[in-house]
Design a protein around this motif. Structure first.
Motif, PDB file in Angstrom:
ATOM      1  N   ASP A 232       0.822  -1.207   0.000  1.00  0.00           N
ATOM      2  CA  ASP A 232       0.000   0.000   0.000  1.00  0.00           C
ATOM      3  C   ASP A 232       0.859   1.262   0.000  1.00  0.00           C
ATOM      4  OD1 ASP A 232      -2.221  -1.599   0.044  1.00  0.00           O
ATOM      5  OD2 ASP A 232      -2.687  -1.259   2.167  1.00  0.00           O
ATOM      6  N   ALA A 233       1.904   1.255   0.822  1.00  0.00           N
ATOM      7  CA  ALA A 233       2.765   2.434   0.905  1.00  0.00           C
ATOM      8  C   ALA A 233       3.490   2.677  -0.415  1.00  0.00           C
ATOM      9  CB  ALA A 233       3.773   2.256   2.045  1.00  0.00           C
ATOM     10  N   ALA A 234       3.941   1.610  -1.061  1.00  0.00           N
ATOM     11  CA  ALA A 234       4.627   1.765  -2.343  1.00  0.00           C
ATOM     12  C   ALA A 234       3.665   2.228  -3.427  1.00  0.00           C
ATOM     13  CB  ALA A 234       5.286   0.453  -2.744  1.00  0.00           C
ATOM     14  N   ALA A 235       2.439   1.708  -3.418  1.00  0.00           N
ATOM     15  CA  ALA A 235       1.454   2.128  -4.413  1.00  0.00           C
ATOM     16  C   ALA A 235       1.167   3.620  -4.287  1.00  0.00           C
ATOM     17  CB  ALA A 235       0.170   1.320  -4.248  1.00  0.00           C
ATOM     18  N   GLU A 236       1.154   4.130  -3.064  1.00  0.00           N
ATOM     19  CA  GLU A 236       0.902   5.547  -2.852  1.00  0.00           C
ATOM     20  C   GLU A 236       2.061   6.409  -3.339  1.00  0.00           C
ATOM     21  OE1 GLU A 236      -0.132   6.386   1.168  1.00  0.00           O
ATOM     22  OE2 GLU A 236      -1.888   5.063   1.180  1.00  0.00           O
ATOM     23  N   SER A 237       3.274   5.914  -3.191  1.00  0.00           N
ATOM     24  CA  SER A 237       4.436   6.720  -3.564  1.00  0.00           C
ATOM     25  C   SER A 237       4.834   6.565  -5.030  1.00  0.00           C
ATOM     26  CB  SER A 237       5.625   6.368  -2.671  1.00  0.00           C
ATOM     27  OG  SER A 237       6.008   5.018  -2.844  1.00  0.00           O
TER      28      SER A 237
ATOM     29  N   GLY B  99       9.158   0.898  13.455  1.00  0.00           N
ATOM     30  CA  GLY B  99       8.252   0.364  12.441  1.00  0.00           C
ATOM     31  C   GLY B  99       7.994   1.351  11.326  1.00  0.00           C
ATOM     32  N   ALA B 100       7.843   2.625  11.674  1.00  0.00           N
ATOM     33  CA  ALA B 100       7.637   3.659  10.646  1.00  0.00           C
ATOM     34  C   ALA B 100       8.857   3.755   9.743  1.00  0.00           C
ATOM     35  CB  ALA B 100       7.352   4.999  11.310  1.00  0.00           C
ATOM     36  N   ARG B 101      10.045   3.680  10.337  1.00  0.00           N
ATOM     37  CA  ARG B 101      11.265   3.738   9.523  1.00  0.00           C
ATOM     38  C   ARG B 101      11.387   2.509   8.627  1.00  0.00           C
ATOM     39  NH1 ARG B 101      13.261   5.445  14.578  1.00  0.00           N
ATOM     40  NH2 ARG B 101      14.286   3.435  14.933  1.00  0.00           N
ATOM     41  N   LEU B 102      11.061   1.342   9.168  1.00  0.00           N
ATOM     42  CA  LEU B 102      11.117   0.120   8.362  1.00  0.00           C
ATOM     43  C   LEU B 102      10.140   0.190   7.195  1.00  0.00           C
ATOM     44  CD1 LEU B 102      11.301  -2.550  11.220  1.00  0.00           C
ATOM     45  CD2 LEU B 102      13.090  -2.092   9.530  1.00  0.00           C
ATOM     46  N   LEU B 103       8.936   0.701   7.454  1.00  0.00           N
ATOM     47  CA  LEU B 103       7.950   0.813   6.384  1.00  0.00           C
ATOM     48  C   LEU B 103       8.432   1.771   5.309  1.00  0.00           C
ATOM     49  CD1 LEU B 103       5.201   0.017   5.280  1.00  0.00           C
ATOM     50  CD2 LEU B 103       4.195   1.868   6.630  1.00  0.00           C
ATOM     51  N   ASP B 104       9.010   2.881   5.724  1.00  0.00           N
ATOM     52  CA  ASP B 104       9.544   3.835   4.747  1.00  0.00           C
ATOM     53  C   ASP B 104      10.655   3.200   3.917  1.00  0.00           C
ATOM     54  OD1 ASP B 104       7.820   5.806   5.595  1.00  0.00           O
ATOM     55  OD2 ASP B 104       9.300   6.846   6.836  1.00  0.00           O
ATOM     56  N   GLU B 105      11.539   2.467   4.572  1.00  0.00           N
ATOM     57  CA  GLU B 105      12.672   1.852   3.874  1.00  0.00           C
ATOM     58  C   GLU B 105      12.196   0.773   2.904  1.00  0.00           C
ATOM     59  OE1 GLU B 105      16.963  -0.278   4.981  1.00  0.00           O
ATOM     60  OE2 GLU B 105      15.631   0.431   6.582  1.00  0.00           O
ATOM     61  N   ALA B 106      11.281  -0.079   3.371  1.00  0.00           N
ATOM     62  CA  ALA B 106      10.785  -1.156   2.519  1.00  0.00           C
ATOM     63  C   ALA B 106       9.986  -0.611   1.344  1.00  0.00           C
ATOM     64  CB  ALA B 106       9.926  -2.121   3.345  1.00  0.00           C
ATOM     65  N   SER B 107       9.134   0.380   1.591  1.00  0.00           N
ATOM     66  CA  SER B 107       8.307   0.919   0.503  1.00  0.00           C
ATOM     67  C   SER B 107       9.147   1.696  -0.499  1.00  0.00           C
ATOM     68  CB  SER B 107       7.181   1.785   1.067  1.00  0.00           C
ATOM     69  OG  SER B 107       7.690   2.907   1.763  1.00  0.00           O
ATOM     70  N   ALA B 108      10.210   2.343  -0.032  1.00  0.00           N
ATOM     71  CA  ALA B 108      11.099   3.040  -0.966  1.00  0.00           C
ATOM     72  C   ALA B 108      11.793   2.048  -1.888  1.00  0.00           C
ATOM     73  CB  ALA B 108      12.125   3.862  -0.197  1.00  0.00           C
ATOM     74  N   ALA B 109      12.241   0.930  -1.319  1.00  0.00           N
ATOM     75  CA  ALA B 109      12.880  -0.104  -2.136  1.00  0.00           C
ATOM     76  C   ALA B 109      11.888  -0.700  -3.126  1.00  0.00           C
ATOM     77  CB  ALA B 109      13.457  -1.191  -1.241  1.00  0.00           C
ATOM     78  N   LEU B 110      10.647  -0.927  -2.683  1.00  0.00           N
ATOM     79  CA  LEU B 110       9.632  -1.483  -3.568  1.00  0.00           C
ATOM     80  C   LEU B 110       9.257  -0.489  -4.663  1.00  0.00           C
ATOM     81  CD1 LEU B 110       7.648  -3.669  -4.390  1.00  0.00           C
ATOM     82  CD2 LEU B 110       6.100  -2.878  -2.560  1.00  0.00           C
ATOM     83  N   THR B 111       9.188   0.780  -4.343  1.00  0.00           N
ATOM     84  CA  THR B 111       8.893   1.798  -5.351  1.00  0.00           C
ATOM     85  C   THR B 111       9.975   1.829  -6.424  1.00  0.00           C
ATOM     86  OG1 THR B 111       7.712   3.145  -3.718  1.00  0.00           O
ATOM     87  CG2 THR B 111       8.448   4.250  -5.723  1.00  0.00           C
ATOM     88  N   GLU B 112      11.220   1.729  -6.013  1.00  0.00           N
ATOM     89  CA  GLU B 112      12.316   1.674  -6.980  1.00  0.00           C
ATOM     90  C   GLU B 112      12.177   0.451  -7.889  1.00  0.00           C
ATOM     91  OE1 GLU B 112      17.239   1.570  -7.072  1.00  0.00           O
ATOM     92  OE2 GLU B 112      16.163   1.553  -5.159  1.00  0.00           O
ATOM     93  N   LEU B 113      11.793  -0.677  -7.300  1.00  0.00           N
ATOM     94  CA  LEU B 113      11.587  -1.889  -8.094  1.00  0.00           C
ATOM     95  C   LEU B 113      10.429  -1.708  -9.072  1.00  0.00           C
ATOM     96  CD1 LEU B 113      12.226  -4.889  -8.672  1.00  0.00           C
ATOM     97  CD2 LEU B 113      10.684  -5.472  -6.775  1.00  0.00           C
ATOM     98  N   LEU B 114       9.340  -1.108  -8.624  1.00  0.00           N
ATOM     99  CA  LEU B 114       8.199  -0.859  -9.503  1.00  0.00           C
ATOM    100  C   LEU B 114       8.605  -0.006 -10.706  1.00  0.00           C
ATOM    101  CD1 LEU B 114       5.314  -0.097  -6.969  1.00  0.00           C
ATOM    102  CD2 LEU B 114       5.378  -1.977  -8.610  1.00  0.00           C
ATOM    103  N   ASP B 115       9.385   1.020 -10.446  1.00  0.00           N
ATOM    104  CA  ASP B 115       9.838   1.887 -11.536  1.00  0.00           C
ATOM    105  C   ASP B 115      10.603   1.078 -12.586  1.00  0.00           C
ATOM    106  OD1 ASP B 115       8.733   4.054 -10.245  1.00  0.00           O
ATOM    107  OD2 ASP B 115      10.622   4.709  -9.351  1.00  0.00           O
ATOM    108  N   ARG B 116      11.423   0.160 -12.122  1.00  0.00           N
ATOM    109  CA  ARG B 116      12.231  -0.632 -13.058  1.00  0.00           C
ATOM    110  C   ARG B 116      11.381  -1.657 -13.793  1.00  0.00           C
ATOM    111  NH1 ARG B 116      14.619  -2.058 -16.660  1.00  0.00           N
ATOM    112  NH2 ARG B 116      16.673  -3.068 -16.806  1.00  0.00           N
ATOM    113  N   VAL B 117      10.503  -2.320 -13.089  1.00  0.00           N
ATOM    114  CA  VAL B 117       9.630  -3.318 -13.718  1.00  0.00           C
ATOM    115  C   VAL B 117       8.722  -2.658 -14.745  1.00  0.00           C
ATOM    116  CG1 VAL B 117       7.734  -4.938 -13.301  1.00  0.00           C
ATOM    117  CG2 VAL B 117       9.728  -4.954 -11.796  1.00  0.00           C
ATOM    118  N   ALA B 118       8.258  -1.455 -14.460  1.00  0.00           N
ATOM    119  CA  ALA B 118       7.332  -0.758 -15.357  1.00  0.00           C
ATOM    120  C   ALA B 118       7.965  -0.449 -16.706  1.00  0.00           C
ATOM    121  CB  ALA B 118       6.850   0.528 -14.706  1.00  0.00           C
ATOM    122  N   THR B 119       9.279  -0.289 -16.744  1.00  0.00           N
ATOM    123  CA  THR B 119       9.944   0.136 -17.989  1.00  0.00           C
ATOM    124  C   THR B 119      10.832  -0.953 -18.582  1.00  0.00           C
ATOM    125  OG1 THR B 119      11.791   1.070 -16.705  1.00  0.00           O
ATOM    126  CG2 THR B 119       9.950   2.540 -17.242  1.00  0.00           C
ATOM    127  N   ARG B 120      10.944  -2.079 -17.904  1.00  0.00           N
ATOM    128  CA  ARG B 120      11.866  -3.117 -18.355  1.00  0.00           C
ATOM    129  C   ARG B 120      11.331  -3.823 -19.597  1.00  0.00           C
ATOM    130  NH1 ARG B 120      13.020  -8.617 -17.705  1.00  0.00           N
ATOM    131  NH2 ARG B 120      15.216  -9.084 -17.272  1.00  0.00           N
TER     132      ARG B 120
END
Length: 237
Positions: free
Chosen positions: A47-52, A214-235
């Motif tokens: 959810d956090a990655a989808a928002e970002s 927990g807030a920091r972990l969520l931010d870190e995990a969602s940032a990594a997932l957002t980066e992955l989404l960006d790459r998958v979207a254009t790969r």
């Protein structure tokens, strides 16, 4: 867009080929954390990655039961075989691809699913009309004290679902917890099931897991997932 909340006409109007599929487990996490921990944390990260993410992405409902037979001695744990799990995941991704969402990132919250997810994502990408990769959120954060129902998962739950953490059982969870996962001799884990090394199913001290972390972990995990989404979207596929 979350499929569970949308109408079919909402889904038809989405202009994206990218989907997030949270994958978890229903299994014991000690006396203090809910059986649904792995699905809840995976969904929170998705959810956090989808928002970002800066474009539309479809978020599918979580797969709540995974490969978890090692926890079967604790009441409430549910599990399926690896074959069943892989088939279910593959057919779910095929359903997404049928509607045009054929780039799928599986957001995993359970260690027991990792090997099966890697295998099924390769099979999907090689043989089906879709591309899939698996992202395990706790592998994407800086935390060497993961455990099980330990400080990492408890931290994220205390931030995302504080009402589900039994705060009055944290001392009990810590008292009977194992220090590490398994029973290791000469590089070999002699234990197949959790009850062989942890009296109450907990590994690690959950009292060390706070909502701020927990807030920091969520931010870190969602940032990594957002980066992955960006790459998958254009790969190129």
């Amino acid at each position: 867009m979350h499929l569970r909340d949308a109408t079919w006409t909402d889904a038809e109007a989405v202009e994206t080929d990218l989907a997030l599929l949270p994958v978890g487990s229903t299994e014991q996490h000690g006396p203090h954390a809910p059986l649904g921990t792995d699905a809840l944390t995976a969904a929170a990260v998705a959810d956090a990655a989808a928002e970002s993410h800066d474009a539309e992405v479809v978020v599918a409902p979580p797969i709540p039961v995974g490969v978890a037979e090692e926890h079967r001695h604790f009441a409430g744990t549910l599990w399926v075989s690896e074959d069943t799990f892989r088939r279910y995941v593959r057919e779910t991704v095929a359903s997404l691809a049928h509607h045009g969402w054929d780039r799928a990132v599986l957001v995993n919250g359970h260690g027991g699913n990792v090997d099966a997810l890697r295998e099924v994502c390769a099979r999907i990408s090689r043989h089906d009309d879709a591309y899939a990769v698996a992202f395990t959120w706790f592998d994407a954060v800086d935390a060497d004290d993961m455990g099980h129902g330990g400080p990492v998962e408890t931290s994220l739950l205390r931030h995302s679902h504080p009402e589900l953490v039994r705060e009055d059982r944290l001392d009990e969870a810590a008292a009977d917890a194992a220090d590490g996962w398994g029973e290791w001799v000469s590089g070999v884990n002699l234990a197949y099931d959790t009850d062989e090394f942890s009296e109450n199913g907990t590994v690690g001290d959950p009292r060390e897991g706070g909502a701020d972390r927990g807030a920091r972990l969520l931010d870190e995990a969602s940032a990594a997932l957002t980066e992955l989404l960006d790459r998958v979207a254009t790969r190129e596929r």
